[in-house]
Design an enzyme around this catalytic site. Structure first.
Site, PDB file in Angstrom:
ATOM      1  N   GLY A   1       0.975  -1.306   0.085  1.00  0.00           N
ATOM      2  CA  GLY A   1       0.092  -0.094   0.029  1.00  0.00           C
ATOM      3  C   GLY A   1       0.697   1.384  -0.003  1.00  0.00           C
ATOM      4  O   GLY A   1       2.012   1.115   0.346  1.00  0.00           O
TER       5      GLY A   1
ATOM      6  N   HIS B   1       7.886  -7.108  -3.836  1.00  0.00           N
ATOM      7  CA  HIS B   1       6.732  -7.573  -4.620  1.00  0.00           C
ATOM      8  C   HIS B   1       7.047  -8.898  -5.211  1.00  0.00           C
ATOM      9  O   HIS B   1       7.503  -9.014  -6.170  1.00  0.00           O
ATOM     10  CB  HIS B   1       6.053  -6.405  -5.198  1.00  0.00           C
ATOM     11  CG  HIS B   1       5.562  -5.379  -4.696  1.00  0.00           C
ATOM     12  ND1 HIS B   1       4.237  -5.425  -4.143  1.00  0.00           N
ATOM     13  CD2 HIS B   1       6.387  -4.383  -4.236  1.00  0.00           C
ATOM     14  CE1 HIS B   1       4.107  -4.173  -3.396  1.00  0.00           C
ATOM     15  NE2 HIS B   1       5.120  -3.246  -3.493  1.00  0.00           N
TER      16      HIS B   1
ATOM     17  N   GLY C   1     -23.524 -11.899 -26.966  1.00  0.00           N
ATOM     18  CA  GLY C   1     -22.927 -12.531 -27.989  1.00  0.00           C
ATOM     19  C   GLY C   1     -21.558 -12.456 -27.483  1.00  0.00           C
ATOM     20  O   GLY C   1     -20.629 -13.176 -28.224  1.00  0.00           O
TER      21      GLY C   1
ATOM     22  N   ASP D   1     -18.506 -13.482 -21.863  1.00  0.00           N
ATOM     23  CA  ASP D   1     -19.006 -13.472 -20.660  1.00  0.00           C
ATOM     24  C   ASP D   1     -20.491 -13.907 -20.657  1.00  0.00           C
ATOM     25  O   ASP D   1     -20.848 -14.848 -19.755  1.00  0.00           O
ATOM     26  CB  ASP D   1     -18.984 -12.109 -20.042  1.00  0.00           C
ATOM     27  CG  ASP D   1     -17.514 -11.636 -20.071  1.00  0.00           C
ATOM     28  OD1 ASP D   1     -16.611 -12.084 -20.278  1.00  0.00           O
ATOM     29  OD2 ASP D   1     -17.454 -10.182 -20.128  1.00  0.00           O
TER      30      ASP D   1
END
Length: 512
Positions: free
Chosen positions: A58, A172, A227, A230
C-alpha cells in the site's frame, strides 16, 4: 463434492496497485483467492475459513494519521499470514518490531540476499533480483521472528515467525520483475498454507452448477445475452444447471457493432433467445448526454427496464443473470476504504436502486482468461471464446460526446474495417482488445484538391492477460497504414486516423 471455497486464500487490500496481480498469481496455482478491504471484520474472515491471509502492499506509512490498519486479531486466527511490503511493516508495527523511515528509499530493482532457505525460500538461489517499492523499512524484529533475507539498503527484507506461521517480505513477488516471485507465492500457498490446488475450470463448473441450483430452486431465470464471451459462458453454465428454467434475451440497444444482431442470433440459435429491438428507447435516453457516467447508468437502467418487461411477459421470473466479472466489480466498487471508483459498469455500479429481479452472477469471481477456460469446458466454440471484450454500454462509450445515429453509423463502418484488417493480418488473436473510438472533434483535411472538415477517430489495440492492466499493442506500420487508408477512403465523414499509445494504468482500455 467440494465447494468453490474449500480452499481460499484471502487478500486484505491496503491500496497497492498490485493487489489484483497477487490474486491472479495465486489463482494460477489452482487455489481460489479473493480480495477484501483491509478492515474486513474478523467475524467475516472467520466465516470464510481461509487457508491463509495475504496483507497487500500500500502507499501509506503505518505511522500516518488514518493509516489503514487491520483488526490486530488477524494475527491470532491460527492461519498462515504473508505480509507484502506495507504488509510486512504492519506485522512489525503490530507485533513489537520497529518501523522507520528509510534513509535510502528503494524503488525498482534490488538484489535480495537469502539468509534462510527453509519454507518461503525453499529451493531458491542465494541471490534474487526483486522489485522494491518502499520508503519505510523494518529496523528491528518483533519477538520470536527470524530474518530470512536482506538487501544492501534493507537489513531486514524478509521475516518469519514459524511457530505462528507469520511471514513478511519487503518486495513484491507478484510482479514479473521479481525473479522466482511465483515460486515464493507457491511455497506460501502449498508448503505453508498446505493447499492442494483443486480449483480448476472443471471444479468451477461443478461447484457453480450446484450453487446456481441452490440459489434458483424452481424459479425462472432471465439472462441478458450479448454475444460476448461473458454472457455466452453465463448462459451455457446456467442452462446446464437448470435447463428450461432459463430464458436468454438478446436486446438490440442500437449500440452494437455492424451486423452483430444477426450474427449473435445465429450463433446462439440452439438457446432460442428472445429478440428485443429497443434501439429507439436507448437512443432517446442518450439524446444530449455527454458525461460517460450518465451514459453508462442510463443504459444500465434501460437494460433493466427491458428485462423486467420481458420477465412480466414470460411470467414468474424471479432472477436476472448477468456476465459480471471480477474486474467489473473491482473497478465499480471501492475495495480499499476511501479509494476512488474508476468507472461504473452497467451490470455493477450502474444498476438502478429499484430492482424487481434478484441477480445471478456465476462469473463474478473470475478474470476474463478464467472465463474462457470455463467456456472451453462447457464446449463453447473458439470463435466465440476468442472474441475481443465489448463493453456493456456498447458503442456509446466509444463515441466521445453525444451519441447520435449518424455518429454510430460512422463508428460502425470504421470499426469493422479495423477488425477485418486485424483478422486478415493474423493480429486479431495477438491482441487482447481492439476497437475504434470516435472523437468529439473535426479536423481540416484535403481530398481531391478540396478542403474537408470531418471527424477524427482513434485506433485502440492493447495486449493484456485479464484487462486489469494493459499495454498498447505494437502493431506493424504497414497494418496501421492499410487501416488508416481504408477508413479515410471508405468512410465518408472521417478524414483523420490516430493511434493510441497509452497503457493501463494510467489510462483505461476504453476511452470512457
Amino acid at each position: 463434492m467440494t465447494s468453490l471455497r474449500d480452499e481460499i486464500i484471502l487478500i486484505l487490500d491496503f491500496g497497492s496497485q498490485y493487489t489484483q496481480l497477487i490474486a491472479r498469481r495465486i489463482r494460477e496455482k489452482r487455489v481460489y483467492c479473493e480480495i477484501v478491504p483491509f478492515n474486513h471484520s474478523i467475524e467475516a474472515i472467520r466465516k470464510m475459513q481461509p487457508k491463509g491471509l495475504v496483507l497487500s502492499g500500500g502507499p501509506g506509512s503505518v505511522y500516518e494519521d488514518n493509516a489503514p490498519h487491520p483488526d490486530p486479531r488477524i494475527f491470532s486466527l491460527n492461519i498462515p499470514v504473508l505480509g507484502i511490503c506495507y504488509g510486512l511493516q504492519l506485522i512489525g508495527h503490530f507485533l513489537g518490531g520497529e518501523v522507520k523511515n528509510a534513509a535510502r528509499r528503494e524503488y525498482g530493482h534490488a538484489v535480495l540476499f537469502v539468509d534462510d532457505y527453509s519454507d518461503l525460500f525453499h529451493d531458491m538461489p542465494s541471490e534474487l533480483n526483486v522489485w522494491m517499492s518502499h520508503g519505510d523499512h523494518l529496523v528491528s524484529l518483533p519477538s520470536d521472528f527470524q530474518k530470512l533475507a536482506h538487501t544492501e539498503n534493507a537489513e531486514i527484507a524478509a521475516i518469519a515467525d514459524r511457530q505462528r506461521l507469520i511471514y513478511g517480505i519487503q518486495f513484491h513477488p507478484e510482479v514479473v520483475h521479481t525473479e522466482q516471485g511465483e515460486r515464493i507465492l507457491e511455497n506460501f500457498v502449498y508448503r505453508i498454507c498446505q493447499c492442494t490446488g483443486q480449483w480448476t475450470p472443471e471444479h468451477f463448473v461443478e461447484s457453480s452448477i450446484e450453487m446456481i441450483r441452490d440459489q434458483v430452486g424452481e424459479g425462472k431465470v432471465l439472462c441478458g445475452l450479448s454475444g460476448g464471451v461473458d454472457s455466452a459462458v453465463t448462459s451455457r453454465l446456467i442452462h446446464q444447471a437448470i435447463g428450461g428454467q432459463l430464458t436468454s434475451v438478446f436486446v438490440n440497444n442500437g449500440l452494437l457493432r455492424k451486423n452483430e444482431a444477426e450474427e449473435v442470433l445465429q450463433a446462439f440459435s440452439d438457446l432460442h433467445p428472445v429478440y428485443v429491438d429497443a434501439t429507439e428507447s436507448f437512443l432517446s435516453d442518450l439524446a444530449g448526454v455527454i458525461d460517460p457516467e450518465i451514459k453508462r447508468k442510463s443504459i444500465g437502467r434501460r437494460f433493466i427496464d427491458v428485462f423486467e418487461k420481458e420477465a412480466k411477459r414470460i411470467g414468474r421470473v424471479r432472477f436476472l443473470a448477468q456476465g459480471t466479472l471480477y474486474p467489473d466489480v473491482i473497478e465499480s466498487v471501492s475495495t480499499w476504504g476511501p479509494s476512488a471508483t474508476i468507472k461504473s459498469h452497467h451490470n455493477v455500479g450502474g444498476l438502478p436502486e429499484r430492482m424487481n429481479l434478484s441477480l445471478v452472477e456465476p462469473l463474478r469471481e473470475l478474470f476474463k482468461d478464467e472465463v474462457r477456460a470455463v467456456g472451453k469446458v462447457l464446449g463453447i466454440p473458439d470463435s466465440i471464446l476468442r472474441r475481443h471484450p465489448f463493453p456493456g454500454p456498447g458503442l456509446a462509450v466509444r463515441i466521445l460526446g453525444e451519441v447520435t445515429q449518424n455518429r454510430i453509423d460512422l463508428l460502425r463502418e470504421a470499426d469493422v474495417i479495423f477488425i477485418d484488417e486485424l483478422k486478415t493480418s493474423g493480429y486479431y488473436d495477438k491482441v487482447w482488445q481492439a476497437f475504434v473510438a470516435l472523437l468529439p472533434v473535426q479536423t481540416v483535411g484535403v481530398m481531391g484538391d478540396e478542403r474537408t472538415y470531418e471527424h477524427a477517430v482513434v485506433l485502440r489495440a492493447v495486449t493484456s492477460q485479464d484487462g486489469m492492466t494493459a499495454d498498447w499493442a505494437k502493431l506493424p506500420d504497414d497494418l496501421l497504414t492499410r487501416v488508416s487508408n481504408r477508413i479515410i477512403n471508405e468512410v465518408r465523414g472521417i478524414n483523420r486516423v490516430v493511434y493510441d499509445v497509452s497503457s493501463k494504468p494510467p489510462g483505461t482500455i476504453e476511452w470512457e
